[in-house]
Design a protein around this motif. Sequence first.
Motif, mmCIF file in Angstrom:
data_model
loop_
_atom_site.group_PDB
_atom_site.id
_atom_site.type_symbol
_atom_site.label_atom_id
_atom_site.label_comp_id
_atom_site.label_asym_id
_atom_site.label_seq_id
_atom_site.Cartn_x
_atom_site.Cartn_y
_atom_site.Cartn_z
ATOM 1 N N ASP A 1 62.008 60.560 45.308
ATOM 2 C CA ASP A 1 60.728 60.975 45.727
ATOM 3 C C ASP A 1 60.098 62.327 45.483
ATOM 4 O O ASP A 1 59.205 63.010 44.426
ATOM 5 N N LEU A 2 61.523 62.856 47.127
ATOM 6 C CA LEU A 2 60.792 64.106 47.069
ATOM 7 C C LEU A 2 61.275 65.075 45.864
ATOM 8 O O LEU A 2 60.549 65.999 45.743
ATOM 9 N N SER A 3 61.835 64.693 45.333
ATOM 10 C CA SER A 3 62.593 65.329 43.641
ATOM 11 C C SER A 3 61.769 65.337 42.907
ATOM 12 O O SER A 3 61.692 66.589 41.481
ATOM 13 N N ALA A 4 60.439 64.489 42.252
ATOM 14 C CA ALA A 4 59.961 64.406 41.328
ATOM 15 C C ALA A 4 58.324 65.228 42.333
ATOM 16 O O ALA A 4 57.898 65.539 40.837
ATOM 17 N N LYS A 5 58.206 66.232 43.045
ATOM 18 C CA LYS A 5 57.539 66.418 43.389
ATOM 19 C C LYS A 5 56.404 68.136 43.439
ATOM 20 O O LYS A 5 58.007 68.850 43.352
ATOM 21 N N SER A 6 56.415 69.093 43.305
ATOM 22 C CA SER A 6 56.222 69.969 43.340
ATOM 23 C C SER A 6 54.341 70.340 43.264
ATOM 24 O O SER A 6 53.686 69.602 44.072
ATOM 25 N N MET A 7 54.048 71.561 43.662
ATOM 26 C CA MET A 7 52.973 72.385 44.324
ATOM 27 C C MET A 7 52.117 71.752 43.463
ATOM 28 O O MET A 7 50.667 71.488 44.085
ATOM 29 N N LEU A 8 52.399 71.744 41.979
ATOM 30 C CA LEU A 8 51.747 71.828 41.287
ATOM 31 C C LEU A 8 51.137 70.220 41.001
ATOM 32 O O LEU A 8 49.767 69.641 40.567
ATOM 33 N N THR A 9 52.820 69.442 40.783
ATOM 34 C CA THR A 9 51.948 68.055 40.816
ATOM 35 C C THR A 9 51.156 66.809 41.154
ATOM 36 O O THR A 9 50.181 66.050 41.015
ATOM 37 N N GLU A 10 51.405 67.976 43.281
ATOM 38 C CA GLU A 10 50.814 67.473 44.088
ATOM 39 C C GLU A 10 49.041 67.927 43.810
ATOM 40 O O GLU A 10 48.221 67.259 44.556
ATOM 41 N N PHE A 11 49.274 69.412 43.317
ATOM 42 C CA PHE A 11 47.111 69.088 43.077
ATOM 43 C C PHE A 11 46.876 68.581 42.320
ATOM 44 O O PHE A 11 45.279 67.628 42.077
ATOM 45 N N PHE A 12 47.434 67.894 41.133
ATOM 46 C CA PHE A 12 47.436 66.488 39.937
ATOM 47 C C PHE A 12 46.684 65.292 40.437
ATOM 48 O O PHE A 12 45.756 64.767 40.543
ATOM 49 N N ALA A 13 47.845 65.197 41.926
ATOM 50 C CA ALA A 13 47.536 64.021 41.852
ATOM 51 C C ALA A 13 46.651 63.591 43.203
ATOM 52 O O ALA A 13 45.795 62.579 42.951
ATOM 53 N N THR A 14 46.024 65.060 44.198
ATOM 54 C CA THR A 14 45.031 64.854 44.680
ATOM 55 C C THR A 14 43.743 64.612 43.892
ATOM 56 O O THR A 14 42.184 63.889 44.481
ATOM 57 N N ASN A 15 43.475 65.505 42.865
ATOM 58 C CA ASN A 15 42.673 65.398 41.772
ATOM 59 C C ASN A 15 41.794 64.237 41.519
ATOM 60 O O ASN A 15 40.788 63.867 41.366
ATOM 61 N N GLN A 16 43.320 62.657 41.015
ATOM 62 C CA GLN A 16 43.149 61.671 40.817
ATOM 63 C C GLN A 16 42.718 61.121 42.013
ATOM 64 O O GLN A 16 41.652 59.515 41.510
ATOM 65 N N ILE A 17 42.839 61.239 43.230
ATOM 66 C CA ILE A 17 42.179 59.931 44.103
ATOM 67 C C ILE A 17 40.903 60.886 44.979
ATOM 68 O O ILE A 17 40.041 60.415 46.048
ATOM 69 N N ASP A 18 40.226 61.942 44.806
ATOM 70 C CA ASP A 18 39.849 62.693 45.881
ATOM 71 C C ASP A 18 38.342 63.878 44.381
ATOM 72 O O ASP A 18 39.072 64.792 43.678
ATOM 73 N N GLN A 19 37.278 63.619 44.518
ATOM 74 C CA GLN A 19 37.190 63.605 43.689
ATOM 75 C C GLN A 19 36.089 65.427 44.578
ATOM 76 O O GLN A 19 35.980 66.334 43.351
ATOM 77 N N ASN A 20 36.410 65.757 45.556
ATOM 78 C CA ASN A 20 36.065 67.238 46.411
ATOM 79 C C ASN A 20 37.317 67.822 45.741
ATOM 80 O O ASN A 20 36.809 69.743 45.325
ATOM 81 N N ALA A 21 38.377 67.296 45.465
ATOM 82 C CA ALA A 21 39.198 68.777 45.082
ATOM 83 C C ALA A 21 39.450 68.716 43.138
ATOM 84 O O ALA A 21 39.852 69.787 43.007
ATOM 85 N N ARG A 22 38.750 67.871 43.130
ATOM 86 C CA ARG A 22 38.582 68.091 41.363
ATOM 87 C C ARG A 22 37.578 69.643 41.494
ATOM 88 O O ARG A 22 37.010 70.045 40.647
ATOM 89 N N LYS A 23 36.715 69.850 42.391
ATOM 90 C CA LYS A 23 35.262 71.116 42.128
ATOM 91 C C LYS A 23 36.223 72.634 42.430
ATOM 92 O O LYS A 23 35.855 73.623 42.263
#
Length: 490
Positions: free
Chosen positions: A241-263
């Motif tokens: 799972d670690l190999s599938a992650k990067s800073m950019l992918t985690e940014f997108f993942a957080t946007n999917q579950i956190d409305q504040n992050a989308r701002k």
Amino acid sequence: MICNPNWKEISNELQPHEETQYRPDLIARVFRAKLEDLKYQLFKREIFGKVSAYVYVIEHQKRGLPHAHFLIILRRKLYAPESFDEIVSAELPDKDNNLHLYTAVIKRSNNGRTARIRDHDLDNRWVVPYNPYLVAMFGCHINVEICCTIKAVKYLYKYIYKGHDHVAFNLVPEESIHQIDEIERFQSARWIAPPEAMWRIFGFIVNEVHPVVYSLHLHLENQHQVTFRTHENLTKVMNSDLSAKSMLTEFFATNQIDQNARKLLYREFSEFYVWSQQYKMWTVRNKQIVIGRIVTANPFEGEDIIESYKRSSIISTSENFYCNPTNPRDLWERFKQDISADFQLVGCSSSNVRTETLHFISKILESMGKDINSFHFIDQNIDFDEDEFLSREIDDELAVPIPKEDLHTSTLFNSKQQNAYNSILQKVLSNQAVAFFIDGPGGTGKTFLYKALLATIRTKQLIALAAASSSVAASILLVVELHIHDLKFH
């Protein structure tokens, strides 16, 4: 801020007949305490005002005394001379009203005040800019200047990011009767005085940047960088799972579950969210591999070079590896298969593969001003067609691109620039050997003139070699060759 060896915190701890230079541990500890106090005054008490950002480095003089260089960006803007005077003074203090400050200022050395320093009468024109509060408080050399122009960049690279000091030396056997090749014997090494050694033994920090700067990764889907150690199983690495992650992918993942992050924009994300510890470990390992690929030129780190090359051969080609190994032949013998992998793919015979690989390395070294035979990769000299080398050099020079804007520069000259341009060009086109020296302060148009001359000469299918004294100066010109002198035209 420079350490004062006469600070009472140092002198009071010395034994009878003991000199300050005998206590590097005391120098390091006292200066560090003073430095922390200075940071408290600047960033907690905000004596200059609120600070938006700062960077500082600790250096040590050849004689061993530590000093610090700060570059501070204030939240408020300073425009009027009155606001400058709130922070900086360049005058001799009133001896009668403030003897302590007066004594501190004249140690460093036109309202009519003068001071007798070393048999000379000095007035305000000799006073280094200082802050009265800090000088009186710390009793050492603290030079404070306000820089509201692009000259701040010069300070960054002159003091903050210039790196540590070096010494050059070579070892020559006493019985040697052969002529010494000073370039061949050159070594690069550190100069570390006892106070700096103690500073590092104590683990005191040598630099700090605020706010922290993140390097944000950008990549296409499933095309981010994945790093691993040589002994790891590749299947497990790819399924992790670690190999599938990067800073950019985690940014997108957080946007999917956190409305504040989308701002937030990607560049704003790190101001409100912290990367997980697991991802931090991945980042550190990634940086370790990347740093390993760009190896330092320290001749005493041969084992590090070999280990770094082993790692880099897994994830990159040999073109990404630059170093100064102490035993180039050993490095060649160990990794010639990896280096020549591209030539093996085209079906060349083993002898042709080696020849083509060495030819390729030779061209790279030639572009750096080096000769492959000086590295002794093989027993005999490696000879290539001299006509081919000369032709390639000429072709490279004639192929230097000419920016369109430089072609029209000569139409915008002032009278002095036009006079210099005409004089130099007349000598060049008449094939006369001559040297010109262009002098003037920064911003007076010297580079403007150089670019016009380079463009004009090169459009006439002539070769112009531009040389610069530093990489910063070279970056503003189409430089083919670096030299220790100012720009010259041949």
